[in-house]
Write a protein that holds these residues in place. Structure first.
Motif, PDB file in Angstrom:
ATOM      1  N   GLY A 100       0.795  -1.222   0.000  1.00  0.00           N
ATOM      2  CA  GLY A 100       0.000   0.000   0.000  1.00  0.00           C
ATOM      3  C   GLY A 100       0.826   1.269   0.000  1.00  0.00           C
ATOM      4  O   GLY A 100       0.304   2.349  -0.305  1.00  0.00           O
ATOM      5  N   PHE A 101       2.125   1.182   0.342  1.00  0.00           N
ATOM      6  CA  PHE A 101       2.968   2.375   0.268  1.00  0.00           C
ATOM      7  C   PHE A 101       3.178   2.782  -1.189  1.00  0.00           C
ATOM      8  O   PHE A 101       3.345   3.962  -1.493  1.00  0.00           O
ATOM      9  N   GLU A 102       3.194   1.801  -2.094  1.00  0.00           N
ATOM     10  CA  GLU A 102       3.413   2.088  -3.509  1.00  0.00           C
ATOM     11  C   GLU A 102       2.113   2.506  -4.186  1.00  0.00           C
ATOM     12  O   GLU A 102       2.077   3.467  -4.952  1.00  0.00           O
ATOM     13  N   GLN A 103       1.053   1.735  -3.915  1.00  0.00           N
ATOM     14  CA  GLN A 103      -0.243   2.004  -4.559  1.00  0.00           C
ATOM     15  C   GLN A 103      -1.327   1.477  -3.645  1.00  0.00           C
ATOM     16  O   GLN A 103      -1.356   0.302  -3.307  1.00  0.00           O
ATOM     17  N   HIS A 104      -2.221   2.379  -3.216  1.00  0.00           N
ATOM     18  CA  HIS A 104      -3.261   2.001  -2.256  1.00  0.00           C
ATOM     19  C   HIS A 104      -4.607   2.443  -2.805  1.00  0.00           C
ATOM     20  O   HIS A 104      -4.814   3.633  -3.077  1.00  0.00           O
ATOM     21  N   ASN A 105      -5.533   1.492  -2.964  1.00  0.00           N
ATOM     22  CA  ASN A 105      -6.864   1.843  -3.478  1.00  0.00           C
ATOM     23  C   ASN A 105      -7.689   2.608  -2.454  1.00  0.00           C
ATOM     24  O   ASN A 105      -8.582   3.373  -2.823  1.00  0.00           O
ATOM     25  N   LEU A 106      -7.404   2.378  -1.151  1.00  0.00           N
ATOM     26  CA  LEU A 106      -8.214   2.990  -0.090  1.00  0.00           C
ATOM     27  C   LEU A 106      -7.306   3.611   0.979  1.00  0.00           C
ATOM     28  O   LEU A 106      -7.248   3.129   2.115  1.00  0.00           O
ATOM     29  N   VAL A 111      -8.271   0.780   8.906  1.00  0.00           N
ATOM     30  CA  VAL A 111      -7.319  -0.253   9.330  1.00  0.00           C
ATOM     31  C   VAL A 111      -5.954  -0.081   8.669  1.00  0.00           C
ATOM     32  O   VAL A 111      -4.928  -0.050   9.351  1.00  0.00           O
ATOM     33  N   CYS A 112      -5.934   0.013   7.353  1.00  0.00           N
ATOM     34  CA  CYS A 112      -4.649  -0.045   6.621  1.00  0.00           C
ATOM     35  C   CYS A 112      -4.346   1.220   5.848  1.00  0.00           C
ATOM     36  O   CYS A 112      -3.386   1.255   5.064  1.00  0.00           O
ATOM     37  N   GLY A 113      -5.149   2.272   6.043  1.00  0.00           N
ATOM     38  CA  GLY A 113      -4.961   3.485   5.260  1.00  0.00           C
ATOM     39  C   GLY A 113      -3.683   4.217   5.598  1.00  0.00           C
ATOM     40  O   GLY A 113      -3.368   4.457   6.771  1.00  0.00           O
ATOM     41  N   LEU A 119      -3.567   7.446  16.528  1.00  0.00           N
ATOM     42  CA  LEU A 119      -4.723   7.762  17.365  1.00  0.00           C
ATOM     43  C   LEU A 119      -5.979   8.037  16.541  1.00  0.00           C
ATOM     44  O   LEU A 119      -6.985   8.512  17.053  1.00  0.00           O
ATOM     45  N   ASP A 120      -5.914   7.726  15.243  1.00  0.00           N
ATOM     46  CA  ASP A 120      -7.088   7.873  14.375  1.00  0.00           C
ATOM     47  C   ASP A 120      -7.325   6.555  13.646  1.00  0.00           C
ATOM     48  O   ASP A 120      -8.288   5.852  13.896  1.00  0.00           O
ATOM     49  N   GLY A 121      -6.398   6.174  12.755  1.00  0.00           N
ATOM     50  CA  GLY A 121      -6.466   4.871  12.105  1.00  0.00           C
ATOM     51  C   GLY A 121      -5.620   3.852  12.851  1.00  0.00           C
ATOM     52  O   GLY A 121      -4.799   4.191  13.707  1.00  0.00           O
ATOM     53  N   LEU A 122      -5.824   2.566  12.505  1.00  0.00           N
ATOM     54  CA  LEU A 122      -5.026   1.506  13.138  1.00  0.00           C
ATOM     55  C   LEU A 122      -3.618   1.430  12.549  1.00  0.00           C
ATOM     56  O   LEU A 122      -2.701   0.943  13.196  1.00  0.00           O
ATOM     57  N   ARG A 123      -3.465   1.859  11.290  1.00  0.00           N
ATOM     58  CA  ARG A 123      -2.153   1.896  10.638  1.00  0.00           C
ATOM     59  C   ARG A 123      -1.462   0.525  10.677  1.00  0.00           C
ATOM     60  O   ARG A 123      -0.317   0.405  11.082  1.00  0.00           O
TER      61      ARG A 123
END
Length: 238
Positions: A100-106, A111-113, A119-123
């Motif tokens: 997802g660092f290269e190309q992320h659809n969302l 969770v994975c954004g 303290l906002d997303g789970l990362r």
């Protein structure tokens, strides 16, 4: 169990796609309401910041928007063979290669954004390990915004954490895909501030359906939660 109905609203913090709830989080809400081991099927994207009807009966639960069925849960016995935990160092190295660092659809996903702040997303950035094919791992330390006063992380956030790593395990074969079915088991309480290793692995592929397992392991290498998912590839654009 008698018929129960309540109105719930999915806060925009818990999005997967920009305008709908993260699949794992939504499944966790239904599982909480049903109060027993279950498998959840997602039928349509649940909208954000919108009053939804959560209906619970003895044989399952449904999430609805008016007459439209968004998700349904049924009792289910999850049996999943878990791989051994990878080390924290292996997981830390793997997440540096998160696709997802290269190309992320969302990039907005709870969770994975990659656009979400601490303290906002789970990362949870699960990247490929060198241990075996179609296996990803990451480190995750749940923060205090996910826990009640006793420090225990709410189960819907654990369902969420078990969601996206499964996609990244099957992504090379699945392409762009949506979560179709999901079942999770929380084996023991997890506390905010506890570092976990997250693993995801492909189970099998069948046409447009891709089956994945995921697990959370504590610092002793013991599995504390696990899940199985069915991911459905979106038809390629004509």
């Amino acid at each position: 169990m008698q018929h129960k109905e309540q109105i719930i609203t999915i806060n925009s913090r818990f999005c997967g796609p920009p305008n709908s709830g993260n699949g794992g989080y939504v499944c966790g809400l239904l599982a909480n309401a049903l109060g027993m081991p279950c498998q959840v099927t997602l039928h349509a994207p649940p909208p954000l910041d919108t009053p939804l009807q959560l209906v619970v009966k003895a044989d399952g639960a449904q999430l609805k928007l008016g007459e439209q069925l968004l998700a349904s849960a049924k009792p289910y016995n999850l049996e999943l063979k878990l791989p051994d935990a990878v080390s924290a160092n292996t997981a830390k190295k793997a997440q540096q290669g998160f696709k997802g660092f290269e190309q992320h659809n969302l990039p907005c996903c709870f969770v994975c954004g990659t656009d979400r702040e601490p303290l906002d997303g789970l990362r949870i950035f699960a990247g490929p390990t060198e241990q075996r094919e179609e296996h990803v791992a990451a480190l995750w330390t749940p923060d205090e915004t996910l826990a009640a006063e006793d420090g225990v992380v709410a189960s819907e956030y654990l369902w969420a954490a078990l969601d996206c790593p499964g996609y990244f395990a099957v992504r090379d074969q699945a392409g762009t895909a949506l979560l179709g079915r999901f079942a999770a088991h929380i084996d023991q309480p997890i506390r905010a501030g506890e570092q976990l290793v997250v693993s995801g692995w492909a189970l099998s592929h069948d046409g447009r359906k891709h089956f994945a397992g995921t697990a959370l392991y504590n610092q002793s290498g013991q599995a504390v939660a696990w899940a199985e998912a069915t991911w459905i590839s979106l038809a390629a654009a004509a």
